[in-house]
Motif scaffolding. Structure first.
Motif, PDB file in Angstrom:
ATOM      1  N   PHE A 126      -7.203   1.731  -7.144  1.00 34.75           N
ATOM      2  CA  PHE A 126      -8.410   0.947  -6.925  1.00 34.75           C
ATOM      3  C   PHE A 126      -8.094  -0.330  -6.161  1.00 34.75           C
ATOM      4  CE2 PHE A 126     -10.916  -2.704  -8.406  1.00 34.75           C
ATOM      5  CZ  PHE A 126     -12.174  -2.349  -7.927  1.00 34.75           C
ATOM      6  N   TYR A 127      -7.110  -1.090  -6.636  1.00 34.06           N
ATOM      7  CA  TYR A 127      -6.800  -2.359  -5.990  1.00 34.06           C
ATOM      8  C   TYR A 127      -6.247  -2.163  -4.581  1.00 34.06           C
ATOM      9  CZ  TYR A 127      -7.917  -4.917 -10.209  1.00 34.06           C
ATOM     10  OH  TYR A 127      -8.587  -5.464 -11.276  1.00 34.06           O
ATOM     11  N   LEU A 128      -5.454  -1.143  -4.368  1.00 35.39           N
ATOM     12  CA  LEU A 128      -4.967  -0.845  -3.015  1.00 35.39           C
ATOM     13  C   LEU A 128      -6.144  -0.520  -2.098  1.00 35.39           C
ATOM     14  CD1 LEU A 128      -1.777   1.231  -3.889  1.00 35.39           C
ATOM     15  CD2 LEU A 128      -1.836  -1.079  -2.885  1.00 35.39           C
ATOM     16  N   ALA A 129      -7.097   0.256  -2.573  1.00 33.23           N
ATOM     17  CA  ALA A 129      -8.277   0.597  -1.782  1.00 33.23           C
ATOM     18  C   ALA A 129      -9.132  -0.637  -1.488  1.00 33.23           C
ATOM     19  CB  ALA A 129      -9.105   1.654  -2.503  1.00 33.23           C
ATOM     20  N   MET A 130      -9.062  -1.640  -2.348  1.00 35.06           N
ATOM     21  CA  MET A 130      -9.810  -2.883  -2.150  1.00 35.06           C
ATOM     22  C   MET A 130      -9.084  -3.859  -1.226  1.00 35.06           C
ATOM     23  SD  MET A 130     -12.689  -2.587  -3.726  1.00 35.06           S
ATOM     24  CE  MET A 130     -13.234  -4.269  -3.534  1.00 35.06           C
ATOM     25  N   GLY A 131      -7.925  -3.453  -0.695  1.00 33.86           N
ATOM     26  CA  GLY A 131      -7.209  -4.296   0.261  1.00 33.86           C
ATOM     27  C   GLY A 131      -6.102  -5.137  -0.317  1.00 33.86           C
ATOM     28  N   PHE A 132      -5.830  -5.007  -1.609  1.00 29.86           N
ATOM     29  CA  PHE A 132      -4.715  -5.727  -2.214  1.00 29.86           C
ATOM     30  C   PHE A 132      -3.412  -5.047  -1.807  1.00 29.86           C
ATOM     31  CE2 PHE A 132      -8.218  -7.050  -4.790  1.00 29.86           C
ATOM     32  CZ  PHE A 132      -7.902  -8.314  -5.223  1.00 29.86           C
ATOM     33  N   ARG A 133      -2.337  -5.835  -1.717  1.00 29.57           N
ATOM     34  CA  ARG A 133      -1.035  -5.297  -1.361  1.00 29.57           C
ATOM     35  C   ARG A 133       0.007  -5.780  -2.367  1.00 29.57           C
ATOM     36  NH1 ARG A 133      -3.811  -2.227   0.381  1.00 29.57           N
ATOM     37  NH2 ARG A 133      -4.302  -1.791   2.539  1.00 29.57           N
ATOM     38  N   PRO A 134       0.970  -4.911  -2.717  1.00 24.88           N
ATOM     39  CA  PRO A 134       2.024  -5.310  -3.658  1.00 24.88           C
ATOM     40  C   PRO A 134       2.813  -6.496  -3.109  1.00 24.88           C
ATOM     41  CG  PRO A 134       2.032  -2.941  -3.304  1.00 24.88           C
ATOM     42  CD  PRO A 134       1.101  -3.526  -2.287  1.00 24.88           C
ATOM     43  N   LEU A 135       3.053  -7.464  -3.966  1.00 26.88           N
ATOM     44  CA  LEU A 135       3.820  -8.636  -3.573  1.00 26.88           C
ATOM     45  C   LEU A 135       5.151  -8.683  -4.303  1.00 26.88           C
ATOM     46  CD1 LEU A 135       3.784 -11.294  -1.896  1.00 26.88           C
ATOM     47  CD2 LEU A 135       2.890 -12.408  -3.941  1.00 26.88           C
ATOM     48  N   GLU A 136       5.112  -8.520  -5.637  1.00 31.36           N
ATOM     49  CA  GLU A 136       6.342  -8.651  -6.404  1.00 31.36           C
ATOM     50  C   GLU A 136       6.205  -7.924  -7.737  1.00 31.36           C
ATOM     51  OE1 GLU A 136       9.379 -12.216  -7.912  1.00 31.36           O
ATOM     52  OE2 GLU A 136       7.607 -12.717  -6.734  1.00 31.36           O
ATOM     53  N   VAL A 137       7.325  -7.421  -8.239  1.00 28.81           N
ATOM     54  CA  VAL A 137       7.385  -6.814  -9.558  1.00 28.81           C
ATOM     55  C   VAL A 137       8.127  -7.775 -10.480  1.00 28.81           C
ATOM     56  CG1 VAL A 137       8.286  -4.890 -10.936  1.00 28.81           C
ATOM     57  CG2 VAL A 137       7.346  -4.465  -8.647  1.00 28.81           C
ATOM     58  N   PHE A 138       7.543  -8.011 -11.651  1.00 28.59           N
ATOM     59  CA  PHE A 138       8.150  -8.841 -12.680  1.00 28.59           C
ATOM     60  C   PHE A 138       8.493  -7.919 -13.850  1.00 28.59           C
ATOM     61  CE2 PHE A 138       5.247 -11.501 -10.270  1.00 28.59           C
ATOM     62  CZ  PHE A 138       6.054 -12.585  -9.936  1.00 28.59           C
ATOM     63  N   PRO A 139       9.739  -7.438 -13.920  1.00 25.20           N
ATOM     64  CA  PRO A 139      10.094  -6.413 -14.904  1.00 25.20           C
ATOM     65  C   PRO A 139       9.928  -6.840 -16.357  1.00 25.20           C
ATOM     66  CG  PRO A 139      11.944  -6.863 -13.413  1.00 25.20           C
ATOM     67  CD  PRO A 139      10.843  -7.812 -13.076  1.00 25.20           C
ATOM     68  N   ASP A 140      10.012  -8.129 -16.662  1.00 32.03           N
ATOM     69  CA  ASP A 140       9.993  -8.566 -18.058  1.00 32.03           C
ATOM     70  C   ASP A 140       8.853  -9.519 -18.402  1.00 32.03           C
ATOM     71  OD1 ASP A 140      12.333  -7.121 -18.850  1.00 32.03           O
ATOM     72  OD2 ASP A 140      13.523  -8.598 -17.743  1.00 32.03           O
ATOM     73  N   LEU A 141       7.927  -9.760 -17.482  1.00 30.59           N
ATOM     74  CA  LEU A 141       6.837 -10.698 -17.745  1.00 30.59           C
ATOM     75  C   LEU A 141       6.041 -10.289 -18.982  1.00 30.59           C
ATOM     76  CD1 LEU A 141       5.264 -13.219 -16.776  1.00 30.59           C
ATOM     77  CD2 LEU A 141       3.793 -11.648 -15.497  1.00 30.59           C
ATOM     78  N   TRP A 142       5.753  -8.992 -19.115  1.00 28.54           N
ATOM     79  CA  TRP A 142       5.001  -8.471 -20.256  1.00 28.54           C
ATOM     80  C   TRP A 142       5.896  -7.695 -21.209  1.00 28.54           C
ATOM     81  CZ3 TRP A 142       0.956  -6.139 -16.457  1.00 28.54           C
ATOM     82  CH2 TRP A 142       0.129  -7.158 -15.973  1.00 28.54           C
ATOM     83  N   GLY A 143       7.186  -7.867 -21.096  1.00 29.09           N
ATOM     84  CA  GLY A 143       8.132  -7.141 -21.931  1.00 29.09           C
ATOM     85  C   GLY A 143       8.752  -5.989 -21.159  1.00 29.09           C
ATOM     86  N   PRO A 144       9.888  -5.509 -21.622  1.00 27.10           N
ATOM     87  CA  PRO A 144      10.653  -4.522 -20.859  1.00 27.10           C
ATOM     88  C   PRO A 144       9.967  -3.163 -20.704  1.00 27.10           C
ATOM     89  CG  PRO A 144      11.609  -4.850 -23.032  1.00 27.10           C
ATOM     90  CD  PRO A 144      10.533  -5.888 -22.862  1.00 27.10           C
ATOM     91  N   HIS A 145       8.969  -2.860 -21.511  1.00 24.78           N
ATOM     92  CA  HIS A 145       8.297  -1.565 -21.422  1.00 24.78           C
ATOM     93  C   HIS A 145       7.005  -1.624 -20.618  1.00 24.78           C
ATOM     94  CE1 HIS A 145      11.262  -0.069 -24.155  1.00 24.78           C
ATOM     95  NE2 HIS A 145      10.938  -1.001 -25.042  1.00 24.78           N
TER      96      HIS A 145
END
Length: 155
Positions: A126-145
């Motif tokens: 959905f967000y990609l179709a709305m024109g958003f683009r991946p910027l960064e991955v935060f592997p532990d921001l919300w926990g390792p899982h």
């Protein structure tokens, strides 16, 4: 595509709308303390509500971080209204609102594609179709899982 009325909610009405809709989406919002935080945040931040004939069917809460950047903090649409354009309409109205305020960038955070959840795969699409683009991955921001993917869009 269904057409709904999307308006900026009065602050005192946003929380109950957010709670009613979030409670219908346990696959996305199943962590109680996070759900309660989203409900509180709807009271304190600009929240848009999608209305279909007097029924609130979706909401989108923004957080303005700086004079130049804002975030879609939380968005929810009643399951029976999924894939009917309600989310697209809410994002379009929120983007127009932010442009009028001089905001240049809009971001959103969701689960990264290294997480196998199919619902979040649709969220990313959905967000990609709305024109958003991946910027960064935060592997532990919300926990390792729960690896966090930040997407951004220039307004």
């Amino acid at each position: 595509m269904m057409s709904v009325q999307v308006t900026l909610s009065p602050v005192d009405e946003a929380g109950p709308v957010a709670e009613r809709i979030l409670r219908t989406l346990p696959a996305w919002f199943g962590i109680e303390e996070a759900t309660l935080e989203y409900i509180r945040d709807a009271h304190a931040n600009p929240t848009f509500v999608a209305d279909d004939g007097g029924e609130a069917v979706g909401f989108l809460t923004l957080v303005v971080h700086t004079a130049y950047a804002a975030e879609i903090h939380v968005m929810g649409v009643l399951p029976s209204y999924h894939r009917q354009g309600v989310g697209r309409q809410m994002v379009a109205v929120a983007e127009a609102y932010l442009r009028r305020q001089g905001i240049a960038y809009l971001q959103v955070k969701t689960l990264n594609d290294t997480h196998p959840d199919e619902g979040y795969a649709r969220t990313r699409q959905f967000y990609l179709a709305m024109g958003f683009r991946p910027l960064e991955v935060f592997p532990d921001l919300w926990g390792p899982h729960n690896p966090c993917l930040q997407l951004i869009k220039a307004l």
